[in-house]
Design an enzyme around this catalytic site. Structure first.
Site, PDB file in Angstrom:
ATOM      1  N   CYS A   1    -106.364  -0.301  41.924  1.00  8.32           N
ATOM      2  CA  CYS A   1    -107.722   0.189  42.177  1.00  8.32           C
ATOM      3  C   CYS A   1    -107.621   1.187  43.336  1.00  8.32           C
ATOM      4  CB  CYS A   1    -108.647  -0.979  42.516  1.00  8.32           C
ATOM      5  SG  CYS A   1    -108.277  -1.725  44.101  1.00  8.32           S
TER       6      CYS A   1
ATOM      7  N   ARG B   1    -110.681  -6.785  38.414  1.00 11.88           N
ATOM      8  CA  ARG B   1    -109.298  -7.251  38.362  1.00 11.88           C
ATOM      9  C   ARG B   1    -109.177  -8.725  38.747  1.00 11.88           C
ATOM     10  NH1 ARG B   1    -106.431  -7.572  42.169  1.00 11.88           N
ATOM     11  NH2 ARG B   1    -104.557  -6.889  41.093  1.00 11.88           N
TER      12      ARG B   1
ATOM     13  N   ILE C   1    -102.472  -4.602  54.944  1.00  8.53           N
ATOM     14  CA  ILE C   1    -102.502  -5.349  53.683  1.00  8.53           C
ATOM     15  C   ILE C   1    -102.437  -4.424  52.468  1.00  8.53           C
ATOM     16  CG2 ILE C   1    -103.804  -6.987  52.258  1.00  8.53           C
ATOM     17  CD1 ILE C   1    -102.805  -8.293  54.805  1.00  8.53           C
TER      18      ILE C   1
ATOM     19  N   ARG D   1    -121.186  -4.714  43.399  1.00  5.43           N
ATOM     20  CA  ARG D   1    -120.194  -5.720  42.981  1.00  5.43           C
ATOM     21  C   ARG D   1    -120.084  -6.826  44.024  1.00  5.43           C
ATOM     22  NH1 ARG D   1    -114.560  -3.386  41.260  1.00  5.43           N
ATOM     23  NH2 ARG D   1    -114.337  -5.643  41.188  1.00  5.43           N
TER      24      ARG D   1
ATOM     25  N   ARG E   1    -102.025  -3.225  43.779  1.00  4.77           N
ATOM     26  CA  ARG E   1    -102.487  -4.591  43.485  1.00  4.77           C
ATOM     27  C   ARG E   1    -101.598  -5.307  42.439  1.00  4.77           C
ATOM     28  NH1 ARG E   1    -108.031  -4.640  44.956  1.00  4.77           N
ATOM     29  NH2 ARG E   1    -107.834  -6.886  45.161  1.00  4.77           N
TER      30      ARG E   1
ATOM     31  N   LYS F   1    -118.699 -14.298  47.280  1.00  3.94           N
ATOM     32  CA  LYS F   1    -118.141 -13.715  46.049  1.00  3.94           C
ATOM     33  C   LYS F   1    -116.684 -14.173  45.876  1.00  3.94           C
ATOM     34  CE  LYS F   1    -116.372  -9.366  46.147  1.00  3.94           C
ATOM     35  NZ  LYS F   1    -115.011  -9.192  45.622  1.00  3.94           N
ATOM     36  N   ASN F   2    -115.909 -14.098  46.950  1.00  3.79           N
ATOM     37  CA  ASN F   2    -114.469 -14.351  46.829  1.00  3.79           C
ATOM     38  C   ASN F   2    -114.108 -15.827  46.791  1.00  3.79           C
ATOM     39  OD1 ASN F   2    -114.148 -11.658  46.650  1.00  3.79           O
ATOM     40  ND2 ASN F   2    -113.273 -11.376  48.677  1.00  3.79           N
TER      41      ASN F   2
HETATM   42  C1  EPZ Z   1    -108.261 -10.967  47.521  1.00  4.44           C
HETATM   43  O1  EPZ Z   1    -107.664  -9.989  46.685  1.00  4.44           O
HETATM   44  C2  EPZ Z   1    -109.719 -10.540  47.693  1.00  4.44           C
HETATM   45  N1  EPZ Z   1    -110.380 -10.531  46.391  1.00  4.44           N
HETATM   46  C3  EPZ Z   1    -109.774  -9.152  48.319  1.00  4.44           C
HETATM   47  O2  EPZ Z   1    -111.133  -8.826  48.531  1.00  4.44           O
HETATM   48  C4  EPZ Z   1    -109.055  -9.200  49.679  1.00  4.44           C
HETATM   49  O3  EPZ Z   1    -109.048  -7.901  50.237  1.00  4.44           O
HETATM   50  C5  EPZ Z   1    -107.623  -9.695  49.476  1.00  4.44           C
HETATM   51  O4  EPZ Z   1    -107.628 -10.976  48.819  1.00  4.44           O
HETATM   52  C6  EPZ Z   1    -106.875  -9.850  50.797  1.00  4.44           C
HETATM   53  O5  EPZ Z   1    -107.557 -10.747  51.637  1.00  4.44           O
HETATM   54  C7  EPZ Z   1    -110.834 -11.702  45.879  1.00  4.44           C
HETATM   55  O6  EPZ Z   1    -110.682 -12.756  46.472  1.00  4.44           O
HETATM   56  C8  EPZ Z   1    -111.516 -11.620  44.546  1.00  4.44           C
HETATM   57  P1  EPZ Z   1    -103.836 -10.414  47.697  1.00  4.44           P
HETATM   58  P2  EPZ Z   1    -106.164 -10.250  46.086  1.00  4.44           P
HETATM   59  O7  EPZ Z   1    -103.153 -10.897  46.460  1.00  4.44           O
HETATM   60  O8  EPZ Z   1    -105.993 -11.701  45.830  1.00  4.44           O
HETATM   61  C9  EPZ Z   1     -99.744  -8.037  47.557  1.00  4.44           C
HETATM   62  C10 EPZ Z   1    -113.077  -7.531  48.391  1.00  4.44           C
HETATM   63  O9  EPZ Z   1    -113.342  -6.461  48.982  1.00  4.44           O
HETATM   64  N2  EPZ Z   1     -99.426  -8.790  46.317  1.00  4.44           N
HETATM   65  O10 EPZ Z   1    -104.036 -11.362  48.824  1.00  4.44           O
HETATM   66  O11 EPZ Z   1    -105.962  -9.304  44.968  1.00  4.44           O
HETATM   67  C11 EPZ Z   1    -100.857  -7.018  47.365  1.00  4.44           C
HETATM   68  O12 EPZ Z   1    -100.343  -5.801  46.886  1.00  4.44           O
HETATM   69  C12 EPZ Z   1    -111.697  -7.722  47.806  1.00  4.44           C
HETATM   70  O13 EPZ Z   1    -113.855  -8.487  48.266  1.00  4.44           O
HETATM   71  C13 EPZ Z   1     -98.168  -8.640  45.739  1.00  4.44           C
HETATM   72  O14 EPZ Z   1     -97.337  -7.876  46.228  1.00  4.44           O
HETATM   73  O15 EPZ Z   1    -105.259  -9.808  47.301  1.00  4.44           O
HETATM   74  C14 EPZ Z   1    -101.425  -6.870  48.758  1.00  4.44           C
HETATM   75  O16 EPZ Z   1    -100.620  -5.946  49.472  1.00  4.44           O
HETATM   76  C15 EPZ Z   1    -110.858  -6.463  47.885  1.00  4.44           C
HETATM   77  N3  EPZ Z   1     -97.874  -9.341  44.607  1.00  4.44           N
HETATM   78  C16 EPZ Z   1    -101.211  -8.259  49.382  1.00  4.44           C
HETATM   79  O17 EPZ Z   1    -100.297  -8.941  48.524  1.00  4.44           O
HETATM   80  C17 EPZ Z   1     -98.770 -10.204  44.036  1.00  4.44           C
HETATM   81  O18 EPZ Z   1     -98.438 -10.836  43.008  1.00  4.44           O
HETATM   82  C18 EPZ Z   1    -102.484  -9.083  49.479  1.00  4.44           C
HETATM   83  O19 EPZ Z   1    -103.079  -9.100  48.200  1.00  4.44           O
HETATM   84  C19 EPZ Z   1    -100.047 -10.345  44.638  1.00  4.44           C
HETATM   85  C20 EPZ Z   1    -100.352  -9.634  45.785  1.00  4.44           C
END
Ligand code: EPZ
Length: 420
Positions: A117, A93, A329, A399, A122, A22-23
């Site tokens: 969420c 999202r 995270i 999902r 996020r 999915k990811n």
């Molecule tokens: C991706 O989400 C995955 N989703 C998530 O999987 C996964 O948990 C996450 O990466 C971490 O590995 C998809 O790939 C569709 P991040 P993403 O940006 O990209 C902070 C699942 O269960 N951050 O790596 O949204 C954020 O708050 C889902 O399949 C900022 O501060 O995660 C978080 O603390 C859930 N500013 C950290 O980075 C930003 O602009 C990691 O978030 C972006 C992120």
């Protein structure tokens, strides 16, 4: 809303096929906007988030054709609307991932601002700041991100304060068609980011440092069509392995890859699992033994993935001994422990740490899913609980897991879906 009814107590045993990721599929489908020819994406999992992304592309006028094996042909040259609407973005999202490619290919993008969420706020500030560094003009108006660029985006040297998977993916896609060279520092190294980068290269992008924390992208004028199979889903793989470990079973997972979840496999061996692997399969055998509790701390790849945290919390809940689970995270990704405690688990929450003291058996109960991976932990708990567990709000599960009850039934679980 459908529910899952699980009668626990059976050791899982058997073999199943792992679906496409999915990811990886989500950013790759977004990246098809960059090509000026039709692109074929194969091995996509048949689940709601993928359907939502295809619906989003279609609502922008993009040509989307799906065959019976979930291979998709996408023709972005037909696009006639540069808006990702609130109605779709609020359900997924990850729709934010169309922002970078749409802006870079067409010079305009309006994307509903993705809210938070259950697991956290996020934010997308790193996505937006990076695009501005590449010359985009971005304003947030009426709940929408409105982005424009005068001509092509320009290559830039970008340091991301936080390791962000989506931020890395959005900026990587935008840089592929930018004028000049972009350097992304502190980039995410997740296998799904690597899969996206390999897909971009298959369309003609020029990227150095794939798999490292520094990506150098030399922008090109155009990207061509190609045929690309997405990688196996490493979190689905880890989820079924962890379910088998909690249920003291023996499973063989096919069409997967041991190299994308080494931290998870090591933790399962620490829990007492015997693991064998081959080119495209992983076998786990507990030899009927109760798992041992493990300590873990989530962090960006190659460390232990946050998407596997709640599954391991469920395994620790029935393990021998006490294990600590530290979530670094997301600020609210330990919420599943409250439902697990309702099933007789003994878990204490101290800030971002769950202290899990294993019990011999959990007790079945009606529980409610709150997010995708928390739902998976409740299913695992139901599989190892005495009596019946009813998991409500399983749209969260649908999902991210393809046919989860059918796959678990193939492994001998007593689980069925009932419409509510
Ligand atoms: C991706 O989400 C995955 N989703 C998530 O999987 C996964 O948990 C996450 O990466 C971490 O590995 C998809 O790939 C569709 P991040 P993403 O940006 O990209 C902070 C699942 O269960 N951050 O790596 O949204 C954020 O708050 C889902 O399949 C900022 O501060 O995660 C978080 O603390 C859930 N500013 C950290 O980075 C930003 O602009 C990691 O978030 C972006 C992120």
């Amino acid at each position: 809303m459908d529910k899952l009814i699980i009668t626990g107590g059976r050791a899982l045993s058997g073999e199943i096929r792992i679906s496409g990721s999915k990811n990886s599929g989500l950013p790759i489908l977004a990246a098809t906007l960059l090509a000026d020819e039709p692109v074929h994406i194969c091995n996509l999992p048949h689940l709601n988030d993928i359907t939502t992304m295809l619906t989003l592309l279609r609502c922008m006028g993009v040509g989307v054709t799906i065959d019976e094996r979930m291979c998709v042909e996408v023709d972005a040259s037909l696009i006639n609307d540069f808006t990702a609407p609130y109605e779709l973005v609020k359900t997924m999202r990850a729709s934010i991932l169309v922002l970078g490619p749409m802006l870079s290919r067409f010079g305009v993008a309006n994307v509903s601002f993705p809210g938070g969420c259950a697991i956290g706020s996020r934010p997308v500030d790193i996505h937006l700041r990076g695009l501005e560094a590449m010359g985009a003009e971005i304003e947030v108006d009426g709940g929408y991100i409105r982005a424009r660029s005068n001509g092509r985006l320009k290559g830039a040297h970008i340091f991301m304060d936080t390791v962000t998977v989506g931020g890395t993916e959005n900026l990587l896609m935008a840089a592929a068609l930018a004028q000049g060279t972009t350097i992304l520092e502190n980039a995410a190294r997740e296998p799904e980011v690597v899969d996206l980068a390999n897909f971009l290269v298959a369309m003609g992008a020029q990227i150095e440092g794939i798999g490292s924390d520094t990506l150098t992208i030399h922008g090109v004028e155009r990207l061509t069509g190609c045929t690309y199979p997405v990688m196996p889903d490493r979190i689905e793989t880890g989820t079924f392995l962890t379910a088998a470990a909690a249920a003291r079973g023996r499973v063989l997972l096919k069409d997967t890859d041991q190299h994308m979840l080494e931290a998870v496999l090591l933790k399962l061996e620490e829990a007492g699992a015997f693991i064998n692997t081959g080119k495209d399969w992983i076998e786990l055998d507990m030899k009927g033994n109760r798992p041992k509790a493990v300590n873990l701390k989530t962090a960006p790849y190659p460390a232990f993935p946050t998407d596997m945290q709640s599954q391991f919390t469920a395994m620790n809940a029935v393990a021998e001994g006490t294990g600590t689970v530290i979530e670094t995270i997301f600020e609210n990704r330990l919420i599943q422990i409250h439902e697990l405690n309702r099933m007789g688990a003994s878990i204490k929450l101290e800030g971002n740490t769950a202290i899990v003291t294993g019990v011999e058996r959990l007790k079945g109960a009606p529980v409610m899913a709150s997010d995708l991976r928390a739902s998976a932990s409740l299913v695992i708990a139901g599989l190892v609980a005495d009596g019946e567990t009813v998991v409500d709000r399983i749209y969260h599960i649908d999902r991210g897991y393809e046919c989860i009850e059918e796959k678990l039934q193939l492994l001998g679980a007593n689980i069925r879906r009932v419409p509510s």
